[in-house]
Write an enzyme that holds these catalytic residues in place. Structure first.
Site, short mmCIF file in Angstrom:
data_model
loop_
_atom_site.label_atom_id
_atom_site.label_comp_id
_atom_site.label_asym_id
_atom_site.label_seq_id
_atom_site.Cartn_x
_atom_site.Cartn_y
_atom_site.Cartn_z
N HIS A 192 -12.78 4.05 -1.79
CA HIS A 192 -12.78 3.14 -0.63
C HIS A 192 -13.44 1.80 -0.96
O HIS A 192 -13.96 1.11 -0.09
CB HIS A 192 -13.51 3.77 0.59
N ARG A 252 -9.52 16.93 4.58
CA ARG A 252 -10.21 17.25 3.31
C ARG A 252 -11.59 17.84 3.59
O ARG A 252 -12.24 17.48 4.56
CB ARG A 252 -10.35 15.99 2.46
N GLY A 265 -10.59 3.82 11.16
CA GLY A 265 -10.07 4.35 12.42
C GLY A 265 -11.10 4.98 13.35
O GLY A 265 -11.24 4.56 14.50
N ILE A 266 -11.87 5.96 12.87
CA ILE A 266 -12.84 6.66 13.72
C ILE A 266 -14.05 5.74 13.97
O ILE A 266 -14.52 5.59 15.10
CB ILE A 266 -13.29 7.98 13.07
N GLY A 267 -14.52 5.10 12.90
CA GLY A 267 -15.70 4.22 13.02
C GLY A 267 -15.46 3.07 13.97
O GLY A 267 -16.34 2.68 14.74
N ARG A 313 -2.69 -1.55 -4.12
CA ARG A 313 -3.94 -0.81 -4.06
C ARG A 313 -3.79 0.43 -4.93
O ARG A 313 -2.83 1.18 -4.77
CB ARG A 313 -4.18 -0.38 -2.62
N ASN A 344 0.87 -1.18 0.00
CA ASN A 344 0.00 0.00 0.00
C ASN A 344 0.91 1.23 0.00
O ASN A 344 1.52 1.56 1.01
CB ASN A 344 -0.89 -0.04 1.25
N HIS A 346 -17.23 4.32 6.21
CA HIS A 346 -15.78 4.16 6.34
C HIS A 346 -15.24 5.49 6.86
O HIS A 346 -15.04 6.43 6.09
CB HIS A 346 -15.17 3.79 4.98
N LEU A 347 -15.07 5.57 8.18
CA LEU A 347 -14.67 6.84 8.80
C LEU A 347 -13.22 6.75 9.27
O LEU A 347 -12.93 6.33 10.39
CB LEU A 347 -15.60 7.16 9.98
N GLY A 348 -12.31 7.08 8.38
CA GLY A 348 -10.89 7.12 8.73
C GLY A 348 -10.41 8.54 8.52
O GLY A 348 -11.21 9.48 8.53
N LYS A 383 3.25 0.55 3.34
CA LYS A 383 2.97 -0.58 4.21
C LYS A 383 2.96 -1.84 3.37
O LYS A 383 2.63 -1.80 2.18
CB LYS A 383 1.59 -0.40 4.84
N HIS A 408 -13.06 2.98 16.43
CA HIS A 408 -12.49 3.29 17.75
C HIS A 408 -13.14 4.43 18.52
O HIS A 408 -12.75 4.68 19.65
CB HIS A 408 -10.99 3.60 17.60
N GLU A 445 -8.50 -3.96 4.14
CA GLU A 445 -8.31 -3.78 2.70
C GLU A 445 -7.18 -4.67 2.17
O GLU A 445 -7.25 -5.17 1.05
CB GLU A 445 -8.01 -2.31 2.40
P1 ADP Z 1 -6.51 6.24 7.02
O1 ADP Z 1 -7.55 6.93 6.18
O2 ADP Z 1 -5.22 7.00 7.11
O3 ADP Z 1 -6.34 4.76 6.73
P2 ADP Z 1 -7.50 5.32 9.59
O4 ADP Z 1 -8.64 4.48 9.14
O5 ADP Z 1 -6.30 4.63 10.14
O6 ADP Z 1 -7.08 6.37 8.48
O7 ADP Z 1 -8.06 6.34 10.69
C1 ADP Z 1 -7.21 7.25 11.31
C2 ADP Z 1 -8.04 8.17 12.19
O8 ADP Z 1 -8.80 7.39 13.12
C3 ADP Z 1 -7.19 9.07 13.07
O9 ADP Z 1 -6.84 10.25 12.39
C4 ADP Z 1 -8.12 9.36 14.23
O10 ADP Z 1 -8.93 10.49 13.92
C5 ADP Z 1 -9.03 8.15 14.30
N1 ADP Z 1 -8.75 7.29 15.46
C6 ADP Z 1 -7.83 6.30 15.56
N2 ADP Z 1 -7.87 5.74 16.79
C7 ADP Z 1 -8.83 6.39 17.48
C8 ADP Z 1 -9.36 6.30 18.80
N3 ADP Z 1 -8.92 5.41 19.69
N4 ADP Z 1 -10.36 7.15 19.15
C9 ADP Z 1 -10.84 8.05 18.27
N5 ADP Z 1 -10.38 8.18 16.99
C10 ADP Z 1 -9.41 7.37 16.62
#
Ligand code: ADP
Length: 406
Positions: free
Chosen positions: A189, A249, A336-338, A101, A18, A216-218, A25, A340, A387
């Site tokens: 995505h 963005r 990430g956000i979704g 990817r 990736n 998909h909330l990253g 990665k 965690h 992914e």
């Molecule tokens: P990418 O689009 O770079 O693959 P990710 O899916 O890894 O992104 O998501 C990264 C984002 O997830 C971080 O910028 C952060 O906002 C959020 N995040 C990661 N861990 C946590 C957590 N424990 N609590 C809240 N938000 C988190």
């Protein structure tokens, strides 16, 4: 290292790369005799273009290897190092294929494909559609092809999963000459959505056969509406700027703003590009950070505004996707956000009560797989995306018969 026992039960090996701007990665998967793919190693090379650092771990997160360069190293040499490391790790077996990817497949590549010179020629023509991401992946493929001409490489596109979107849902209200030039909604995505679409039937067969929204909330964020496991609409369009407010963005905004910036603020296209991709979103609105963790930890009012806007935009886009899907049976949080942030999930679910969403507060706080209560008309899930595994699955399917003997 791989035990002799596990070697006997595996047949083929795939690497997934990736490519990022200053790091990349990788993951190494073994195909078992029952066709399951198991991740054996993963890692990254950081500091590409400066003083790169390589690290690799096994599936139990134990360090397998590390290397630090004290000077800049060419991409070809870094990839050479990685492939040699993998070959040593796999000995006496060999790598069968490498999967990449790629953001954009344009209107032509709606399925993953094996790299050939003519595929590369086509993909180069798509650079204007994804000028920040596409050249990076092409450079990785070129460097690997140059050093290892016999290595099978497969490219998987983030746009492919949305090939099932109707023509109407893809169109902008633009003159047809521009549509003919490729200015329509592609959606991104797709590898994440495809993975979740394959997992959902295992936990909620009924919902997966019905109408589902995946959020998909990253750092990059989008949502997709699926009917019967197929994409019908998504929040990203021509570029990965559209739709939700993201880490840096902007998401959807009035194109009149762009005209204003050009005509009255006298901003150049490059300045606008930097502002929209790197200085907007959670970072721009909060003035603090693009990371939800930092914003949750801050008591600055602008941090709360940014988080409220983020959740509000998810809710607004949900309304649009529900209309496109003709209803809603399941809602999935991922990335990430979704995965965690219970705070963001709760803020979204509370604003979706009108749709029949009932959050199980404890399950959400604990990050369980199902976070909707038993009386919720819409089931709500947290499913980690993967992914890399999706790319390895495509690679394994497409590269049958490939073996790389260095
Ligand atoms: P990418 O689009 O770079 O693959 P990710 O899916 O890894 O992104 O998501 C990264 C984002 O997830 C971080 O910028 C952060 O906002 C959020 N995040 C990661 N861990 C946590 C957590 N424990 N609590 C809240 N938000 C988190």
């Amino acid at each position: 290292m791989i035990s002799s026992n596990s070697r006997n039960t595996t047949s083929r090996y795939f690497a997934v790369i990736n490519a990022g701007s200053s790091s990349f990665k990788f993951s190494l998967f073994a195909e078992m005799h029952d066709d399951r793919l198991e991740r054996r190693a993963y890692g990254e090379i950081e500091g590409v273009g400066a003083k790169p650092h390589f690290s690799a771990r096994d599936s139990d997160k134990r360090m397998l290897g590390e290397h630090q360069w004290n000077e800049n190293v060419s991409l070809e040499d870094l990839l050479g190092f990685l492939i040699e490391w993998i070959e040593k790790y796999l000995h006496p077996h060999h790598l069968n294929a490498v999967g990449h990817r790629m953001v954009h497949g344009g209107g032509v590549y709606t399925e993953p494909v094996m790299v050939t010179p003519s595929v590369m020629e086509d993909l180069r023509k798509l650079v204007p559609l994804a000028p920040l991401h596409q050249p990076r992946v092409l450079a990785f493929i070129d460097a690997l092809s140059h050093r290892y001409p016999g290595l099978c490489q497969v490219v998987c596109f983030d746009t492919s999963f949305h090939k099932t979107n109707s023509r109407i849902s893809q169109l902008y209200g633009l003159p047809q000459e521009l549509t003919a030039k490729g200015l329509w909604r592609y959606g991104f995505h797709g590898l994440s959505y495809e993975y979740i679409a394959q997992e959902l039937p295992l936990i909620d067969e009924k919902a997966s056969a019905g109408r589902t929204i995946i959020a998909h909330l990253g750092n990059g964020a989008s949502m997709c509406g699926l009917v019967g496991g197929k994409s019908v609409a998504s929040t990203m369009g021509f570029s990965a700027l559209d739709g939700l407010v993201m880490g840096t963005r902007c998401g959807t905004f009035d194109p009149g703003v762009m005209l204003y910036l050009l005509q009255h603020e006298k901003m150049t296209p490059t300045e606008i590009e930097t502002m929209l991709y790197q200085q907007s979103g959670l970072l721009g609105v909060s003035g603090i950070s693009s990371d939800v963790r930092d914003l949750l930890a801050s008591d600055a009012p602008a941090a709360k505004t940014a988080l409220d806007l983020f959740a509000y935009r998810v809710v607004r886009e949900t309304g649009s996707l529900v209309a496109a899907c003709g209803g809603l049976d399941a809602f999935v949080f991922t990335a990430g956000i979704g995965e965690h942030s219970p705070e963001v999930r709760a803020a979204v679910c509370e604003q979706l009560e009108w749709l029949g969403v009932r959050l199980d507060v404890k399950a959400n706080q604990m990050g369980r797989i199902r976070i909707s209560s038993s009386d919720s008309r819409v089931s709500v899930w947290i499913l980690p995306t993967y992914e890399e595994l999706m790319i390895a699955r495509h690679g394994a399917r497409i590269s049958k018969g490939c073996e790389f003997i260095p």
